[in-house]
Design a protein around this motif. Structure first.
Motif, PDB file in Angstrom:
ATOM      1  N   LYS A 268      33.807  53.871  33.364  1.00  0.00           N
ATOM      2  CA  LYS A 268      32.845  52.941  32.763  1.00  0.00           C
ATOM      3  C   LYS A 268      31.623  53.705  32.278  1.00  0.00           C
ATOM      4  O   LYS A 268      31.133  53.495  31.162  1.00  0.00           O
ATOM      5  N   ASN A 269      31.125  54.622  33.111  1.00  0.00           N
ATOM      6  CA  ASN A 269      29.976  55.437  32.722  1.00  0.00           C
ATOM      7  C   ASN A 269      30.321  56.368  31.559  1.00  0.00           C
ATOM      8  O   ASN A 269      29.519  56.564  30.645  1.00  0.00           O
ATOM      9  N   LYS A 270      31.517  56.928  31.591  1.00  0.00           N
ATOM     10  CA  LYS A 270      31.937  57.846  30.536  1.00  0.00           C
ATOM     11  C   LYS A 270      32.057  57.119  29.197  1.00  0.00           C
ATOM     12  O   LYS A 270      31.629  57.618  28.156  1.00  0.00           O
ATOM     13  N   GLU A 272      30.523  54.493  28.327  1.00  0.00           N
ATOM     14  CA  GLU A 272      29.191  54.073  27.894  1.00  0.00           C
ATOM     15  C   GLU A 272      28.299  55.269  27.585  1.00  0.00           C
ATOM     16  O   GLU A 272      27.090  55.126  27.389  1.00  0.00           O
ATOM     17  N   ASN A 273      28.933  56.471  27.567  1.00  0.00           N
ATOM     18  CA  ASN A 273      28.240  57.724  27.234  1.00  0.00           C
ATOM     19  C   ASN A 273      27.126  58.078  28.220  1.00  0.00           C
ATOM     20  O   ASN A 273      26.161  58.741  27.852  1.00  0.00           O
ATOM     21  N   LYS A 274      27.291  57.625  29.464  1.00  0.00           N
ATOM     22  CA  LYS A 274      26.323  57.995  30.480  1.00  0.00           C
ATOM     23  C   LYS A 274      26.629  59.365  31.080  1.00  0.00           C
ATOM     24  O   LYS A 274      25.783  59.981  31.710  1.00  0.00           O
ATOM     25  N   ILE A 275      27.893  59.812  30.920  1.00  0.00           N
ATOM     26  CA  ILE A 275      28.289  61.157  31.331  1.00  0.00           C
ATOM     27  C   ILE A 275      29.123  61.754  30.220  1.00  0.00           C
ATOM     28  O   ILE A 275      29.723  61.036  29.407  1.00  0.00           O
ATOM     29  N   ASP A 276      29.191  63.087  30.175  1.00  0.00           N
ATOM     30  CA  ASP A 276      29.973  63.757  29.138  1.00  0.00           C
ATOM     31  C   ASP A 276      31.460  63.606  29.389  1.00  0.00           C
ATOM     32  O   ASP A 276      31.905  63.546  30.520  1.00  0.00           O
TER      33      ASP A 276
END
Length: 276
Positions: A268-270, A272-276
């Motif tokens: 989900k974070n990936k 949403e571009n919250k992690i590479d």
């Protein structure tokens, strides 16, 4: 300390690093054969017109390719899939090739009652755990569970207890009975399903391969396939609970959130571009 427990502990201690290196993958299920010796009423194989037995087996070459690509993987490799894994004529060799990993064989147990294999043979081949699906309330399986710490029995019969619901089956992506849930689904964030021919397919419930395979490990690295655009798009939709956009998801009764929460959060974070 058993090899299984040591691997499990190691995975827990390095979980964050492992999640990043393998893009959330914690479990890999291998469909090592398209044969099964049973025609259970809850399974698509109950009707050969729906899902016929086929002499299609995962080759040793495919297993070697996978082993090379999984260097450093600390999750679990499960020999299970859509058939009875012990019917692959090379099952002991496959287990031996994968012995550096945490491996589990899921079987109906008939191989033990019919003296095709012994538990010791599988363990000596490198298997860490054996999960027996007991459909007949066979007391011999309980004996094996008591004798070997590596053997666990999963009850698949109604014994009248209030825990039986835990062992009910999904509708196999709509093949067995009608059913639908709009729950999010975590399967494609943590579990890889590799078909007998090396193709990555969507899910253990996609018996008819309604979703086109994402790629083949003989052509591309498993992580490149797992991280491709089509896979990412399906993950995004299923994490949002948009099952209606995909087959067989739109007809599937599987809850989909029983396991894999950490990988779901990672993806989900990936996405949403919250992690590479």
């Amino acid at each position: 300390m058993s090899k299984h427990f040591a691997n499990h502990l190691s995975f827990r201690l390095q979980n964050h690093k492992q999640t990043e290196k393998f893009y959330g993958i914690t479990a890999i299920e291998l469909n090592v054969t398209e044969l099964c010796n049973r025609t259970c009423s809850f399974c698509p194989r109950h009707d050969p017109k729906v899902y016929p037995n086929q002499k299609l087996h995962m080759s040793l070459d495919t297993v070697y390719v996978l082993k090379k690509q999984l260097k450093g993987f600390l999750g679990q490799i499960q020999l299970c899939g859509f058939g009875e894994p012990t019917l692959n004529p090379n099952i002991l060799e496959i287990c031996n090739i994968l012995k550096e990993f945490n491996t589990e064989v899921v079987t109906n147990g008939d191989c033990f009652t019919k003296n095709k294999f012994t538990v010791d043979q599988l363990l000596h081949a490198g298997v860490d755990n054996i999960l027996i699906s007991d459909y007949d309330k066979n007391p011999f399986f309980k004996e094996l569970e008591l004798r070997y710490e590596q053997v666990k029995v999963r009850r698949h019969y109604d014994d009248g207890s209030d825990k039986y619901d835990e062992y009910n089956f999904t509708n196999r992506g709509g093949l067995m009975f009608e059913g639908y849930t709009d729950n999010p689904c975590y399967y494609p964030t943590y579990q890889v399903i590799i078909d007998w021919n090396g193709e990555l397919i969507l899910c253990c419930n996609d018996w008819l391969r309604k979703q086109k395979p994402f790629g083949n490990i003989h052509d591309n690295h498993i992580l490149a396939i797992w991280n491709n655009e089509e896979y990412r798009n399906i993950r995004k939709n299923l994490l949002a609970g948009n099952r209606s956009l995909h087959d067989p998801c739109k007809s599937c009764s599987a809850k989909g959130t029983v396991m894999g929460e950490e990988s779901a959060i990672y993806w989900k974070n990936k996405l949403e571009n919250k992690i590479d």
